[in-house]
Design an enzyme around this catalytic site. Structure first.
Site, PDB file in Angstrom:
ATOM      1  N   ASP A  37       0.858  -1.183   0.000  1.00 48.57           N
ATOM      2  CA  ASP A  37       0.000   0.000   0.000  1.00 48.57           C
ATOM      3  C   ASP A  37       0.896   1.235   0.000  1.00 48.57           C
ATOM      4  OD1 ASP A  37      -1.765   2.055   0.408  1.00 48.57           O
ATOM      5  OD2 ASP A  37      -2.607   1.280   2.274  1.00 48.57           O
ATOM      6  N   HIS A  38       1.066   1.832  -1.184  1.00 46.46           N
ATOM      7  CA  HIS A  38       1.959   2.984  -1.341  1.00 46.46           C
ATOM      8  C   HIS A  38       1.273   4.089  -2.118  1.00 46.46           C
ATOM      9  CE1 HIS A  38       6.371   2.109  -0.368  1.00 46.46           C
ATOM     10  NE2 HIS A  38       5.662   1.179   0.244  1.00 46.46           N
ATOM     11  N   THR A 104       3.527   1.901  11.003  1.00 49.38           N
ATOM     12  CA  THR A 104       3.644   3.328  11.315  1.00 49.38           C
ATOM     13  C   THR A 104       3.998   4.168  10.097  1.00 49.38           C
ATOM     14  OG1 THR A 104       5.943   3.008  11.992  1.00 49.38           O
ATOM     15  CG2 THR A 104       4.264   2.898  13.726  1.00 49.38           C
ATOM     16  N   GLY A 105       4.278   3.535   8.963  1.00 52.40           N
ATOM     17  CA  GLY A 105       4.401   4.257   7.708  1.00 52.40           C
ATOM     18  C   GLY A 105       5.790   4.797   7.402  1.00 52.40           C
ATOM     19  N   GLU A 106       5.873   5.401   6.218  1.00 50.10           N
ATOM     20  CA  GLU A 106       7.094   6.042   5.746  1.00 50.10           C
ATOM     21  C   GLU A 106       6.757   7.443   5.253  1.00 50.10           C
ATOM     22  OE1 GLU A 106       6.042   3.239   3.859  1.00 50.10           O
ATOM     23  OE2 GLU A 106       7.099   1.688   4.975  1.00 50.10           O
ATOM     24  N   ASN A 109       5.307   8.120   1.649  1.00 50.06           N
ATOM     25  CA  ASN A 109       3.886   8.076   1.306  1.00 50.06           C
ATOM     26  C   ASN A 109       3.034   9.026   2.145  1.00 50.06           C
ATOM     27  OD1 ASN A 109       4.193   5.741  -0.521  1.00 50.06           O
ATOM     28  ND2 ASN A 109       4.709   4.666   1.380  1.00 50.06           N
TER      29      ASN A 109
END
Length: 316
Positions: A37-38, A104-106, A109
Site C-alpha cells: 500500500d503505497h 507506522t508508515g514512511e 507516502n
C-alpha cells in the site's frame, strides 16, 4: 505449519499486471496474496503505485485467495475511520478473506498532504490510537472518539463483514514487536528473526500468526537477474531509519547510489538455484513464521511461477 503466499508489488507493476499475477499465483499453488500500500514507488525505475483499495476490490473478483495489506499506515495519509470503512468493505468483498496489515508508515507516502512527519515514538502512539478507533467502528455501533491524535464524530459503519478483519501490526525492532503483541491480531516483520518473533509472543502475541516476506529474482541467467534486482530494488538494502524518513523517490535514488550489486547479491536470491530459493524461504519457517510471502522482482513472472510450482512449493 507455515503457509506460502505471493507478494504483489504495487510499486513495480500496473493494475492489470497485478491481477494477472494473482491468477498465476493461485494456479501455481500459492495459498495467499499480500499487496503493498503505497502512494509513491520507492524509486522512479519501479514506476507504479496504484490505489490499494481499488486493487483489493478487483482482486476479490479474480481470485479466491486471502488478501493481506503489507502494510497500510492507517494514521497519517488517511484517517483511521476511512481506513476502517475501506477494510470492512474489503472484508465483505473477499467474503472474510481480508487481513489488514498495519504499520507506522514512511514519509515517502505519508508526507504528501503537508503534515509534519512525527518521530517514531509518536507514530507508534498514533498507530495504537488508530487501532482503537477502527476496532470500535468494526462493532457497527455509532462511535464518537476524542483522542490525542484523532476525532471521530457520530460515525457508524453500515457495510460490515460477519467478523471484523484481523489487524496484523508490523514492526522491525523490539518496541514495535512488543506493541504488536499488545494490540495486534498478528505480527508482520520482513526478516526471519526468531528473537523478534519471541518478543512478540512474550508481549501478548501468544500463538497469534507471524507473517513475513522476501524478494527474489528468479532467472536462468543469475548475473542478469542480479542486475535486475539492483536496478529495481536497491532501496531494500538501505540501513536503519532511512526508509522511514526519506520523503521522495528521488531521495531514495540518491541514497541507493551507495548500494552495490554485491550488497544486493548478499541479500537477495537471484537466479535459478533451487537450493538457494528453498533456503531463503525456509529460514522464515525455522524462525517460527506462520505465513511467508514471496515477491518476484522484474518482468519474468511466468518463469518464476512455473519454477515455484514445480521445484519449490512442493518441497515447502
Amino acid at each position: 505449519m507455515t503457509t506460502y503466499g505471493y507478494f504483489l508489488s504495487s510499486e513495480e507493476f500496473t493494475p492489470a499486471e497485478l491481477l494477472s499475477q494473482a491468477r498465476a499465483a493461485e494456479q501455481a499453488g500459492f495459498e495467499a496474496l499480500a499487496i503493498s500500500d503505497h502512494f509513491h514507488p520507492w524509486n522512479n525505475e519501479q514506476g507504479q503505485s496504484s490505489f490499494v483499495w481499488s486493487m483489493i476490490g478487483a482482486l476479490s473478483q479474480v481470485t479466491s485467495l486471502p488478501v493481506t495489506t503489507l502494510v497500510t499506515c492507517p494514521s497519517v495519509r488517511m484517517h483511521p475511520a476511512i481506513n476502517a470503512q475501506a477494510a470492512a468493505t474489503a472484508a465483505v468483498l473477499t467474503e472474510g478473506r481480508f487481513r489488514f496489515g498495519l504499520g507506522t508508515g514512511e514519509a515517502l507516502n505519508e508526507h504528501i498532504l503537508g503534515d509534519p512527519w512525527p518521530e517514531a515514538s509518536q507514530r507508534m502512539e498514533m498507530l495504537e490510537e488508530a487501532v482503537e478507533v477502527m476496532r470500535r467502528l468494526f462493532t457497527g455501533e455509532q462511535t464518537t472518539h476524542h483522542g490525542t491524535h484523532y476525532t471521530v464524530q457520530n460515525a457508524r459503519l453500515y457495510t460490515l463483514p460477519h467478523d471484523p478483519p484481523p489487524l496484523y501490526v508490523s514492526g522491525f525492532g523490539p518496541q514495535a514487536a512488543a506493541l504488536a503483541g499488545r494490540i495486534g491480531d498478528g505480527f508482520v516483520t520482513m526478516t526471519p528473526d526468531a528473537d523478534l518473533v519471541g518478543q512478540f509472543r512474550r508481549a501478548g502475541g501468544g500463538q497469534k500468526p507471524v507473517i513475513g516476506g522476501l524478494k527474489v529474482c528468479w532467472g536462468n541467467d543469475r548475473a542478469q537477474a542480479l542486475k535486475t534486482a539492483h536496478r529495481l530494488w536497491p532501496n531494500e538494502q538501505l540501513p536503519g531509519e532511512l526508509p522511514q524518513i526519506l520523503p521522495t523517490p528521488s531521495h531514495f535514488e540518491q541514497a541507493s547510489r551507495l548500494v552495490t550489486e554485491e550488497m544486493v547479491a548478499d541479500a537477495v536470491v537471484c537466479g535459478d538455484d533451487k537450493d538457494a530459493h528453498l533456503r531463503a524461504v525456509g529460514e522464515f519457517a525455522e524462525a517460527g513464521f506462520d505465513e511467508v510471502f514471496v515477491n518476484q522482482i522484474g518482468p519474468d513472472q511466468q518463469g518464476f511461477f512455473d519454477f515455484y510450482r514445480t521445484d519449490i512449493l512442493p518441497q515447502l
